[in-house]
Write a protein that holds these residues in place. Sequence first.
Motif, PDB file in Angstrom:
ATOM      1  N   GLY A 280       0.907  -1.334  -0.195  1.00 50.14           N
ATOM      2  CA  GLY A 280      -0.094   0.071  -0.121  1.00 50.14           C
ATOM      3  C   GLY A 280       0.748   1.256   0.073  1.00 50.14           C
ATOM      4  N   SER A 281       0.091   2.235   0.003  1.00 50.97           N
ATOM      5  CA  SER A 281       0.914   3.497   0.221  1.00 50.97           C
ATOM      6  C   SER A 281       0.348   4.497   1.283  1.00 50.97           C
ATOM      7  CB  SER A 281       0.158   4.637  -0.760  1.00 50.97           C
ATOM      8  OG  SER A 281      -1.219   4.810  -0.680  1.00 50.97           O
ATOM      9  N   ARG A 282       1.059   5.541   1.728  1.00 49.34           N
ATOM     10  CA  ARG A 282       1.109   6.520   2.893  1.00 49.34           C
ATOM     11  C   ARG A 282      -0.565   6.725   3.176  1.00 49.34           C
ATOM     12  NH1 ARG A 282       4.777  11.378   3.404  1.00 49.34           N
ATOM     13  NH2 ARG A 282       6.232   9.686   3.801  1.00 49.34           N
ATOM     14  N   SER A 283      -1.362   7.009   2.330  1.00 56.61           N
ATOM     15  CA  SER A 283      -2.807   7.548   2.572  1.00 56.61           C
ATOM     16  C   SER A 283      -3.539   6.190   2.890  1.00 56.61           C
ATOM     17  CB  SER A 283      -3.254   8.316   1.148  1.00 56.61           C
ATOM     18  OG  SER A 283      -3.094   7.388   0.009  1.00 56.61           O
ATOM     19  N   ILE A 284      -3.379   5.155   2.280  1.00 54.97           N
ATOM     20  CA  ILE A 284      -4.078   3.774   2.636  1.00 54.97           C
ATOM     21  C   ILE A 284      -3.846   3.588   4.059  1.00 54.97           C
ATOM     22  CG2 ILE A 284      -4.251   1.251   2.145  1.00 54.97           C
ATOM     23  CD1 ILE A 284      -3.788   1.994  -0.696  1.00 54.97           C
ATOM     24  N   TRP A 285      -2.464   3.552   4.506  1.00 51.67           N
ATOM     25  CA  TRP A 285      -2.122   3.285   5.862  1.00 51.67           C
ATOM     26  C   TRP A 285      -2.675   4.274   6.818  1.00 51.67           C
ATOM     27  CZ3 TRP A 285      -1.574  -1.427   7.197  1.00 51.67           C
ATOM     28  CH2 TRP A 285      -1.178  -2.232   6.215  1.00 51.67           C
ATOM     29  N   LEU A 286      -2.709   5.553   6.448  1.00 53.20           N
ATOM     30  CA  LEU A 286      -3.246   6.495   7.347  1.00 53.20           C
ATOM     31  C   LEU A 286      -4.854   6.316   7.662  1.00 53.20           C
ATOM     32  CD1 LEU A 286      -1.294  10.012   6.329  1.00 53.20           C
ATOM     33  CD2 LEU A 286      -1.456   8.614   8.560  1.00 53.20           C
ATOM     34  N   VAL A 287      -5.653   5.994   6.669  1.00 50.85           N
ATOM     35  CA  VAL A 287      -6.922   5.637   6.597  1.00 50.85           C
ATOM     36  C   VAL A 287      -7.085   4.413   7.467  1.00 50.85           C
ATOM     37  CG1 VAL A 287      -9.006   5.013   5.286  1.00 50.85           C
ATOM     38  CG2 VAL A 287      -7.521   6.744   4.616  1.00 50.85           C
ATOM     39  N   ILE A 288      -6.364   3.290   7.468  1.00 44.04           N
ATOM     40  CA  ILE A 288      -6.513   2.138   8.148  1.00 44.04           C
ATOM     41  C   ILE A 288      -6.294   2.306   9.723  1.00 44.04           C
ATOM     42  CG2 ILE A 288      -5.415  -0.227   8.435  1.00 44.04           C
ATOM     43  CD1 ILE A 288      -4.929  -0.696   5.519  1.00 44.04           C
ATOM     44  N   VAL A 289      -5.215   3.043   9.834  1.00 45.31           N
ATOM     45  CA  VAL A 289      -4.847   3.274  11.307  1.00 45.31           C
ATOM     46  C   VAL A 289      -5.865   4.271  11.898  1.00 45.31           C
ATOM     47  CG1 VAL A 289      -3.141   4.440  12.803  1.00 45.31           C
ATOM     48  CG2 VAL A 289      -2.217   2.842  11.060  1.00 45.31           C
ATOM     49  N   VAL A 290      -6.335   5.287  11.129  1.00 43.44           N
ATOM     50  CA  VAL A 290      -7.295   6.139  11.893  1.00 43.44           C
ATOM     51  C   VAL A 290      -8.737   5.721  11.843  1.00 43.44           C
ATOM     52  CG1 VAL A 290      -8.510   8.459  11.618  1.00 43.44           C
ATOM     53  CG2 VAL A 290      -5.976   8.173  11.453  1.00 43.44           C
ATOM     54  N   VAL A 291      -9.202   4.743  11.014  1.00 44.09           N
ATOM     55  CA  VAL A 291     -10.617   4.403  11.005  1.00 44.09           C
ATOM     56  C   VAL A 291     -10.657   3.039  11.678  1.00 44.09           C
ATOM     57  CG1 VAL A 291     -12.247   3.287   9.416  1.00 44.09           C
ATOM     58  CG2 VAL A 291     -11.079   5.331   8.744  1.00 44.09           C
ATOM     59  N   LEU A 292      -9.662   2.292  11.657  1.00 45.35           N
ATOM     60  CA  LEU A 292      -9.837   1.158  12.500  1.00 45.35           C
ATOM     61  C   LEU A 292      -9.026   1.307  13.721  1.00 45.35           C
ATOM     62  CD1 LEU A 292      -9.144  -1.650   9.681  1.00 45.35           C
ATOM     63  CD2 LEU A 292     -11.473  -0.789  10.832  1.00 45.35           C
ATOM     64  N   LEU A 293      -9.178   2.389  14.575  1.00 49.55           N
ATOM     65  CA  LEU A 293      -8.689   2.564  15.600  1.00 49.55           C
ATOM     66  C   LEU A 293      -7.907   1.403  16.523  1.00 49.55           C
ATOM     67  CD1 LEU A 293      -7.140   5.079  16.910  1.00 49.55           C
ATOM     68  CD2 LEU A 293      -9.313   5.242  18.416  1.00 49.55           C
ATOM     69  N   LEU A 294      -8.968   0.582  16.717  1.00 50.59           N
ATOM     70  CA  LEU A 294      -8.519  -0.602  17.929  1.00 50.59           C
ATOM     71  C   LEU A 294      -7.706  -1.495  17.089  1.00 50.59           C
ATOM     72  CD1 LEU A 294      -9.151  -1.905  20.585  1.00 50.59           C
ATOM     73  CD2 LEU A 294     -11.084  -3.063  19.356  1.00 50.59           C
ATOM     74  N   PHE A 295      -7.597  -1.947  15.983  1.00 54.93           N
ATOM     75  CA  PHE A 295      -6.883  -2.946  15.370  1.00 54.93           C
ATOM     76  C   PHE A 295      -5.806  -2.299  14.357  1.00 54.93           C
ATOM     77  CE2 PHE A 295     -10.362  -5.332  16.646  1.00 54.93           C
ATOM     78  CZ  PHE A 295      -9.814  -6.263  17.613  1.00 54.93           C
ATOM     79  N   GLY A 296      -6.028  -0.987  13.856  1.00 50.69           N
ATOM     80  CA  GLY A 296      -5.290  -0.441  12.856  1.00 50.69           C
ATOM     81  C   GLY A 296      -3.929  -0.381  13.001  1.00 50.69           C
ATOM     82  N   PRO A 297      -3.437   0.144  14.072  1.00 42.00           N
ATOM     83  CA  PRO A 297      -2.031   0.225  14.450  1.00 42.00           C
ATOM     84  C   PRO A 297      -1.352  -1.097  14.571  1.00 42.00           C
ATOM     85  CG  PRO A 297      -3.269   1.767  15.716  1.00 42.00           C
ATOM     86  CD  PRO A 297      -4.246   0.861  15.207  1.00 42.00           C
ATOM     87  N   ILE A 298      -1.999  -2.118  14.862  1.00 42.28           N
ATOM     88  CA  ILE A 298      -1.449  -3.350  15.162  1.00 42.28           C
ATOM     89  C   ILE A 298      -1.472  -4.038  13.495  1.00 42.28           C
ATOM     90  CG2 ILE A 298      -1.628  -5.742  15.881  1.00 42.28           C
ATOM     91  CD1 ILE A 298      -3.283  -4.404  18.312  1.00 42.28           C
ATOM     92  N   ILE A 299      -2.274  -3.707  12.754  1.00 37.47           N
ATOM     93  CA  ILE A 299      -2.225  -4.304  11.404  1.00 37.47           C
ATOM     94  C   ILE A 299      -1.012  -3.510  10.697  1.00 37.47           C
ATOM     95  CG2 ILE A 299      -3.352  -4.093   9.138  1.00 37.47           C
ATOM     96  CD1 ILE A 299      -6.131  -4.376  10.784  1.00 37.47           C
TER      97      ILE A 299
END
Length: 67
Positions: free
Chosen positions: A38-57
């Motif tokens: 992925g890219s920077r924007s995709i990872w930012l969305v994943i981390v912010v939207v999926l706050l509980l599991f996003g950073p771990i992913i």
Amino acid sequence: MNTLFEILPLLIPLLLIDIALAVAAVRHILRHPHYRFGSRSIWLVIVVVLLLFGPIIYFVFGKGENE
């Protein structure tokens, strides 16, 4: 309502750890340009939207190897 107050001492530390992981993931995403998938924007969305599991992913699947 009473059960919420009973489990609140357990939820507060988990929430603080989750917020700290999210902040660390966002800082890492913004500072490093290399990702496995992925890219920077995709990872930012994943981390912010999926706050509980996003950073771990992100730290398991997205963080680049050569840093």
